[in-house]
Design a protein around this motif. Structure first.
Motif, mmCIF file in Angstrom:
data_model
loop_
_atom_site.group_PDB
_atom_site.id
_atom_site.type_symbol
_atom_site.label_atom_id
_atom_site.label_comp_id
_atom_site.label_asym_id
_atom_site.label_seq_id
_atom_site.Cartn_x
_atom_site.Cartn_y
_atom_site.Cartn_z
ATOM 1 N N SER A 78 -22.482 21.665 -6.391
ATOM 2 C CA SER A 78 -21.694 20.442 -6.475
ATOM 3 C C SER A 78 -22.405 19.293 -5.764
ATOM 4 O O SER A 78 -22.911 19.450 -4.651
ATOM 5 C CB SER A 78 -20.319 20.653 -5.838
ATOM 6 O OG SER A 78 -19.631 19.425 -5.709
ATOM 7 N N ALA A 79 -22.430 18.125 -6.425
ATOM 8 C CA ALA A 79 -23.044 16.939 -5.832
ATOM 9 C C ALA A 79 -21.996 15.880 -5.530
ATOM 10 O O ALA A 79 -22.290 14.689 -5.525
ATOM 11 C CB ALA A 79 -24.125 16.385 -6.761
ATOM 12 N N SER A 80 -20.761 16.324 -5.270
ATOM 13 C CA SER A 80 -19.738 15.375 -4.851
ATOM 14 C C SER A 80 -20.106 14.814 -3.483
ATOM 15 O O SER A 80 -20.930 15.383 -2.759
ATOM 16 C CB SER A 80 -18.366 16.055 -4.780
ATOM 17 O OG SER A 80 -18.336 16.990 -3.712
ATOM 18 N N VAL A 81 -19.498 13.704 -3.106
ATOM 19 C CA VAL A 81 -19.797 13.091 -1.811
ATOM 20 C C VAL A 81 -19.519 14.076 -0.675
ATOM 21 O O VAL A 81 -20.340 14.257 0.234
ATOM 22 C CB VAL A 81 -18.980 11.800 -1.630
ATOM 23 C CG1 VAL A 81 -19.116 11.272 -0.204
ATOM 24 C CG2 VAL A 81 -19.428 10.743 -2.632
ATOM 25 N N ASP A 82 -18.357 14.737 -0.719
ATOM 26 C CA ASP A 82 -17.999 15.677 0.343
ATOM 27 C C ASP A 82 -18.978 16.847 0.409
ATOM 28 O O ASP A 82 -19.373 17.279 1.504
ATOM 29 C CB ASP A 82 -16.579 16.197 0.140
ATOM 30 C CG ASP A 82 -15.519 15.157 0.459
ATOM 31 O OD1 ASP A 82 -15.867 14.139 1.106
ATOM 32 O OD2 ASP A 82 -14.350 15.342 0.061
ATOM 33 N N ALA A 83 -19.376 17.366 -0.761
ATOM 34 C CA ALA A 83 -20.298 18.499 -0.788
ATOM 35 C C ALA A 83 -21.663 18.109 -0.224
ATOM 36 O O ALA A 83 -22.271 18.864 0.546
ATOM 37 C CB ALA A 83 -20.446 19.024 -2.211
ATOM 38 N N GLN A 84 -22.150 16.931 -0.595
ATOM 39 C CA GLN A 84 -23.442 16.478 -0.098
ATOM 40 C C GLN A 84 -23.406 16.247 1.412
ATOM 41 O O GLN A 84 -24.314 16.654 2.139
ATOM 42 C CB GLN A 84 -23.869 15.192 -0.811
ATOM 43 C CG GLN A 84 -24.228 15.401 -2.273
ATOM 44 C CD GLN A 84 -24.828 14.157 -2.895
ATOM 45 O OE1 GLN A 84 -25.866 13.685 -2.477
ATOM 46 N NE2 GLN A 84 -24.163 13.616 -3.911
ATOM 47 N N GLN A 85 -22.366 15.612 1.896
ATOM 48 C CA GLN A 85 -22.282 15.346 3.333
ATOM 49 C C GLN A 85 -22.150 16.646 4.129
ATOM 50 O O GLN A 85 -22.725 16.779 5.205
ATOM 51 C CB GLN A 85 -21.113 14.408 3.621
ATOM 52 C CG GLN A 85 -21.364 12.984 3.137
ATOM 53 C CD GLN A 85 -20.225 12.039 3.465
ATOM 54 O OE1 GLN A 85 -19.073 12.449 3.618
ATOM 55 N NE2 GLN A 85 -20.535 10.751 3.548
ATOM 56 N N GLY A 86 -21.419 17.626 3.567
ATOM 57 C CA GLY A 86 -21.304 18.915 4.236
ATOM 58 C C GLY A 86 -22.637 19.637 4.308
ATOM 59 O O GLY A 86 -22.990 20.220 5.342
ATOM 60 N N ALA A 87 -23.388 19.590 3.203
ATOM 61 C CA ALA A 87 -24.688 20.257 3.177
ATOM 62 C C ALA A 87 -25.669 19.583 4.134
ATOM 63 O O ALA A 87 -26.438 20.252 4.840
ATOM 64 C CB ALA A 87 -25.241 20.251 1.756
ATOM 65 N N ILE A 88 -25.649 18.267 4.177
ATOM 66 C CA ILE A 88 -26.544 17.539 5.075
ATOM 67 C C ILE A 88 -26.184 17.828 6.534
ATOM 68 O O ILE A 88 -27.065 17.988 7.391
ATOM 69 C CB ILE A 88 -26.499 16.032 4.769
ATOM 70 C CG1 ILE A 88 -27.187 15.762 3.420
ATOM 71 C CG2 ILE A 88 -27.166 15.218 5.871
ATOM 72 C CD1 ILE A 88 -27.019 14.352 2.905
#
Length: 311
Positions: free
Chosen positions: A18-28
């Motif tokens: 998933s490349a949603s905003v929440d998913a990206q921020q969590g991964a980062i």
């Protein structure tokens, strides 16, 4: 040590892609911890990253709006994703550093990579990007000057040049920031592809640059002691997927060249990573490392990972 870490674009998406905003921020945020551990151990760190999923999102927006709004060119997509990912990484890294009692600041550079305007790649675009489209959908984008090829049974897919990186134009700024104690994010997505015109001016171009190849150039420019390609495995292996699979530990560059010839590592996967760390060791005398994100510090300390040293 001065260390360059290259993160894949998929390291900044959710576990399910998933490349949603929440998913990206969590991964980062998850990636920031191991990087902060390196900084806390006293190392100077420059971080570079992929941006495939993020550029893919922008391309999808281009496709959906192409009949209404002119598509954003790839150099603009690269710049936009560098800024967005860079901002997110700065926030996550400063939080992780503060939790470790480390008073270090971060900086993100929207940075360009020089390519040769006469590179043969510009005459024969082969790098596929984006999703498969119907002929009708592709025709709108072809009318905007984009190149597409038909993939039998799947539809039409855009292809772009993938020229060889020549120089990180903004490496002097990264070097200066590192010297001032900053943790630097630079050359995301391989850098914004840029050519030098006949009159000496610079211009962005429609292309995609291999991020691992650019990481080698950046590491060389800033005098890095180590280049770490962070992936989803602790080390590269021989005979992958077989009963004889075995990890590659510490080897010379010459030995790694021999292993790469024997193993024929996948071009879209381990191949570019092996080439990057081997080339770095040969060109700089530093150590090239392939390991997982969670093993950054142990790998730098020589306790895990594939480590390629000079001959």
């Amino acid at each position: 040590m001065r260390i360059v870490i290259a993160l894949g674009g998929n390291a900044m998406t959710g576990p399910d892609g998933s490349a949603s905003v929440d998913a990206q921020q969590g991964a980062i945020a998850s990636a920031a911890g191991p990087i902060a551990d390196l900084v806390a151990a006293g190392h100077d760190v420059l971080l570079t990253h992929g941006n495939g999923p993020q550029v893919g999102n922008l391309l999808l927006k281009n496709e959906l709006a192409a009949a209404v709004v002119p598509p954003v060119p790839l150099d603009w997509c690269g710049a936009q994703t560098q800024a967005t990912i860079g901002m997110s990484m700065m926030n996550a890294l400063e939080t992780a550093l503060a939790a470790r009692g480390v008073a270090r600041r971060t900086a993100a550079l929207v940075s360009r990579t020089l390519v040769d305007a006469s590179d043969p790649a510009f005459h024969q675009p082969t790098k596929p990007i984006g999703r498969h489209l119907s002929e009708e959908e592709a025709r709108v984008l072809i009318d905007h000057g984009q190149d597409f090829v038909e993939v039998k049974g799947k539809g039409w897919r855009r292809v772009v040049p993938s020229p060889r990186p020549v120089e990180c134009l903004d490496a002097p700024a990264a070097d200066a920031l590192l010297a001032l104690g900053y943790v630097v994010v630079c050359s995301g997505g391989g850098g914004i592809p840029t050519v030098r015109r006949d009159d000496g001016t610079l211009a962005g171009v429609e292309a995609v640059i291999d991020k691992d190849s650019t990481a080698v150039i950046v590491a060389e420019h800033i005098g890095a002691d180590a280049l770490v390609i962070a992936t989803d495995v602790d080390h590269a292996v021989t005979d992958w997927g077989s009963d004889h699979e075995a990890p590659i530990g510490e080897v010379t560059a010459a030995r790694m060249r021999q292993i790469a010839h024997e193993q024929d590592f996948a071009e879209g996967s381990m191949g570019p990573k092996v080439e990057a760390v081997t080339s770095f060791a040969e060109r700089t005398g530093g150590v090239g490392i392939i390991t997982s994100l969670t093993q950054l510090l142990p790998a730098v300390e020589g306790r895990v990972g594939t480590r390629v040293r000079p001959d």
